[in-house]
Design an enzyme around this catalytic site. Structure first.
Site, PDB file in Angstrom:
ATOM      1  N   ASP A 456       0.831  -1.201   0.000  1.00 42.08           N
ATOM      2  CA  ASP A 456       0.000   0.000   0.000  1.00 42.08           C
ATOM      3  C   ASP A 456       0.872   1.260   0.000  1.00 42.08           C
ATOM      4  O   ASP A 456       2.091   1.203   0.272  1.00 42.08           O
ATOM      5  CB  ASP A 456      -0.895  -0.033   1.248  1.00 42.08           C
ATOM      6  CG  ASP A 456      -2.251   0.637   1.032  1.00 42.08           C
ATOM      7  OD1 ASP A 456      -2.356   1.464   0.112  1.00 42.08           O
ATOM      8  OD2 ASP A 456      -3.173   0.346   1.799  1.00 42.08           O
ATOM      9  N   ASP A 522     -10.493   1.586  -3.947  1.00 42.43           N
ATOM     10  CA  ASP A 522     -11.073   1.117  -2.686  1.00 42.43           C
ATOM     11  C   ASP A 522     -12.582   0.979  -2.798  1.00 42.43           C
ATOM     12  O   ASP A 522     -13.234   0.552  -1.850  1.00 42.43           O
ATOM     13  CB  ASP A 522     -10.753   2.105  -1.559  1.00 42.43           C
ATOM     14  CG  ASP A 522      -9.408   1.799  -0.923  1.00 42.43           C
ATOM     15  OD1 ASP A 522      -8.774   0.810  -1.329  1.00 42.43           O
ATOM     16  OD2 ASP A 522      -8.990   2.551  -0.024  1.00 42.43           O
TER      17      ASP A 522
HETATM   18  C1  DGJ Z   1      -5.937   1.610   1.770  1.00 44.99           C
HETATM   19  C2  DGJ Z   1      -6.199   0.453   0.861  1.00 44.99           C
HETATM   20  O1  DGJ Z   1      -6.558   0.911  -0.387  1.00 44.99           O
HETATM   21  C3  DGJ Z   1      -7.243  -0.450   1.484  1.00 44.99           C
HETATM   22  O2  DGJ Z   1      -7.572  -1.496   0.614  1.00 44.99           O
HETATM   23  C4  DGJ Z   1      -6.721  -0.988   2.785  1.00 44.99           C
HETATM   24  O3  DGJ Z   1      -5.625  -1.826   2.561  1.00 44.99           O
HETATM   25  C5  DGJ Z   1      -6.331   0.174   3.694  1.00 44.99           C
HETATM   26  N1  DGJ Z   1      -5.462   1.111   3.039  1.00 44.99           N
HETATM   27  C6  DGJ Z   1      -5.676  -0.338   4.928  1.00 44.99           C
HETATM   28  O4  DGJ Z   1      -5.239   0.675   5.726  1.00 44.99           O
END
Ligand code: DGJ
Length: 721
Positions: A456, A522
């Site tokens: 991430d 997301d």
């Molecule tokens: C942002 C990501 O895009 C999510 O899928 C998840 O992993 C969160 N961070 C976790 O903090």
């Protein structure tokens, strides 16, 4: 390379994968592209020389501006008043280079496709530039890059190195993408006016709003019609893409890295090389995208094993971790057919919410008293592999790492800068910081048998100064992130990486050299995902896009959708489930299992075929699908995204099939029977058998559906009788 009529050397013809690139190599000047696009067939030297002569514009002797054809590295000193190729200086001097005496070397059998290399010098400035132009055999993409070398004793500061791919005057519209968190890749179109249309990324990664591609095309182009040309920069850091039309009516697509002050200062003998600028063209956006997909699929490192169905814990439990819950979740996941269990954020020292602990990459004994081993072992026992979330380049000020090494946090002279999601950026330009990270991550990969890292990156790089003097460290950060991915993969063969950056914030061909999957957004709301995946797909093939079935009520938009629609929109990519399986009833789990099974049955087709989209006149309707490479079968989804103003929806054409084969087409319902409220056209009762040509030109009546409902159509070619 000369002809009897013309003292100029004939242009070079690079031909591969259905693409021709014809490059002028005369006058001792750097290459200039005369044609990029459709394969022109074999051309002898006379024809190439004629093409060159025919392409020279009617410019009187007094005109010094905008030399034509457009140089791939345009320079002010040769009359170019548009966006410059190389910008730089040596203490305010040597700022207007003029490269001459270019030499050319054609390697027709180079690995991947023919490549033309050209080297030119500016002897007064002590600069050398090398340009490479390659047409890639697998997909017919063109790519180019340049390297500048300083031969003089005075350091040379590179401010920018941008390359240009020309497009013809018929390219009259420009398409690019924008977006934001949870709504990435929103298209925008405009006429290709005189001037510059510039899209820049300055946050140390391409970003959620980044346009993956800048496309110029014929008026009204769509997915299946109108010739289009698009460019992309294979780089995960600061960058610019520009579409420029000059007053001389030249048009081109430029791309380059955006450099900060003193990020590239070349000592004597040192070089800077630009990232690859890629170009794809085709009749319609589907053809443009197919070239990128073919190129990616032809790479030796492309993921070839069936993409394991993922169970991701993020939306299921967020930070609420404990062994019993996550073991139960894994067991439920295995029951519905998941093949990979990914433990998301929340497992490491002190990480109970998003305010602390980034950087402390050791398992939190308060939550995991026995470590993660029991969970990982159970996951494997259930037949799944184990994945873990990291955000390697980030740090919270409230962490043991930040307290021990505040000097490893970027600082341009005013402290660590603005927090975003309470976090700051760890400067991987410090060798000790890099080594510490590698050691911790590699140790966990080894000890837990991690097969997959969800990588991430949730904060932009702002005033990212490298200590102690605060010089910009953005470019080096990107290089170090690539290095970390590469070294982890080298140390742990088979390890896969997902590139996630708050969703689709780091999606590019640079990171895809190391990453096996991107997380496009997301947002798991299928209404939004339909569009996000469609536009991400201009660059990224389905098997590299993570597509998850989310909760009934979307966690990001709060829209409510039936499982069938959520599952259908996730079906096409690298499938995952992000539903809390501990909180749903038996029937929902059974239906999820049916969708997972259907995905597995068809994933070879979905992950190797050609992605197609019908151009439907009503924006409320969508039809897209995947057609097998050998055209033997296809799967399409017809969806309704808004209430159409006319009723019934009418006919939809099925693109991509073999005109001359017969296909039987029928609707399939992997989850439940036709959606409530659907009115089905008569042909759907028993299916219909028609030649591909009829399906392409006439089509079939679409079902009448409510908003956010879809029907899958499966076409299978019938053996010749
Ligand atoms: C942002 C990501 O895009 C999510 O899928 C998840 O992993 C969160 N961070 C976790 O903090």
């Amino acid at each position: 390379m000369t002809t009897g009529h013309d003292p100029r050397p004939a242009p070079v013809h690079l031909r591969a994968g259905g693409t021709s690139v014809v490059v002028a190599v005369d006058g001792g000047r750097l290459p200039r592209i005369l044609h990029w696009g459709q394969d022109l067939g074999a051309l002898d030297e006379d024809a190439l020389a004629g093409l060159h002569r025919a392409a020279l514009p009617a410019i009187g002797d007094s005109a010094v501006t905008y030399p034509q054809p457009v140089p791939v590295l345009p320079q002010l000193a040769e009359g170019w008043l548009g966006r410059p190729g190389l910008t730089g200086d040596a203490e305010g001097r040597r700022w207007a280079p003029k490269f001459r005496e270019a030499t050319f070397d054609l390697d027709p059998g180079a690995d991947g496709g023919p490549v033309l290399r050209s080297t030119a010098h500016d002897p007064e400035y002590g600069l050398t530039v090398e340009v490479e132009i390659q047409v890639l055999a697998a997909g017919g993409l063109v790519r180019q890059r340049a390297r500048v070398t300083n031969e003089a004793a005075t350091p040379y500061r590179v401010q920018g190195l941008e390359l240009a791919l020309p497009v013809p005057p018929s390219a009259s519209e420009v398409l690019d993408l924008t977006g934001r968190w949870s709504l990435e890749r929103v298209p925008q179109r405009r006429p290709f006016h005189v001037g510059e249309w510039v899209r820049a990324s300055r946050g140390g990664k391409p970003g959620l709003e980044h346009t993956l591609l800048l496309v110029a095309g014929e008026e009204g182009f769509g997915f299946r019609h109108g010739t289009v040309w698009g460019t992309h920069l294979a780089w995960s850091g600061n960058q610019v893409l520009a579409a420029e039309r000059t007053p001389a009516d030249t048009r081109h697509l430029a791309a380059g890295e955006l450099l900060l002050a003193d990020e590239v200062v070349l000592g004597q003998g040192e070089s800077y090389r630009s990232p690859w600028q890629y170009g794809s063209w085709g009749t319609g956006l589907d053809a443009l995208a197919a070239r990128f997909h073919r190129h990616l699929r032809a790479r030796p490192g492309h993921p070839r094993s069936p993409r394991p169905v993922v169970l991701n814990t993020w939306e299921a439990v967020y930070f609420r971790h404990d062994l019993a819950t996550l073991t139960a979740l894994a067991e439920r996941g295995a029951e519905i057919g998941a093949e990979r269990f990914v433990l998301d954020d929340g497992w490491f020292l002190g990480r109970r919410d998003d305010t602390t602990s980034l950087g402390d990459w050791s398992v939190d004994p308060a939550v995991w008293p026995e470590g993660l081993e029991p969970l990982a072992a159970r996951v494997r026992e259930l037949g799944m592999d184990f994945g873990l979330w990291f955000e390697p380049e980030m740090v919270n000020l409230d962490s043991e790492l930040a307290r021990a090494h505040p000097e490893w946090i970027f600082d341009a002279g005013h402290g660590p800068g603005l927090p975003s999601r309470h976090q700051h950026v760890l400067d991987l330009g410090h060798p000790e910081a890099y080594a510490c990270l590698f050691e911790r991550m590699s140790g966990l990969v080894e000890s837990l048998g991690i097969a997959y890292i969800k990588w991430d990156h949730n904060r932009y790089l702002l005033d990212a100064g490298h200590g102690p003097d605060g010089r910009p460290g953005v470019r080096r950060q990107v290089e170090q992130a690539y290095r970390l991915m590469a070294e982890l993969k080298a140390a742990h063969p088979g390890l896969e990486i997902e590139s996630c950056a708050s969703g689709g914030g780091r999606v590019d061909l640079g990171v895809l050299e190391f990453a096996d999957r991107v997380w496009p957004s997301d947002c798991n709301d299928p209404h939004e995902r339909l569009e996000i995946q469609r536009w991400t797909g201009l660059l990224v093939p389905p098997e590299m896009q993570g597509t998850h079935i989310g909760a009934g009520e979307s966690h990001t938009t709060h829209r409510v959708h039936p499982l069938d629609y959520r599952a259908e929109k996730a079906l096409w990519g690298h499938l995952g489930v992000e539903v809390n399986l501990l909180g749903v009833d038996d029937e929902t789990r059974a239906a999820l299992g049916r969708w997972v099974a259907f995905h597995k049955e068809h994933r070879t087709l979905l992950h190797s075929g050609e992605v197609v989209h019908a151009d439907l006149p009503d924006p409320a309707l969508r039809l897209e699908g995947v057609v097998a490479a050998d055209r033997s079968e296809a799967l399409y989804a017809f969806s309704v995204t808004e209430r159409p103003s006319t009723w019934p929806p009418g006919r939809v054409r099925l693109p991509g099939l073999d005109d001359d084969r017969l296909y039987s087409v029928r609707a399939v319902y992997p989850g439940s029977p036709p959606p409530a409220g659907a009115v089905l056209p008569p042909w759907q009762r028993d299916g219909v058998t028609l030649p591909g040509r009829v399906l392409r030109l006439v089509g079939v009546e679409a079902p009448s559906l409510d908003v956010d409902r879809s029907v899958l159509l499966r076409a299978v070619s019938r053996p010749a009788s």
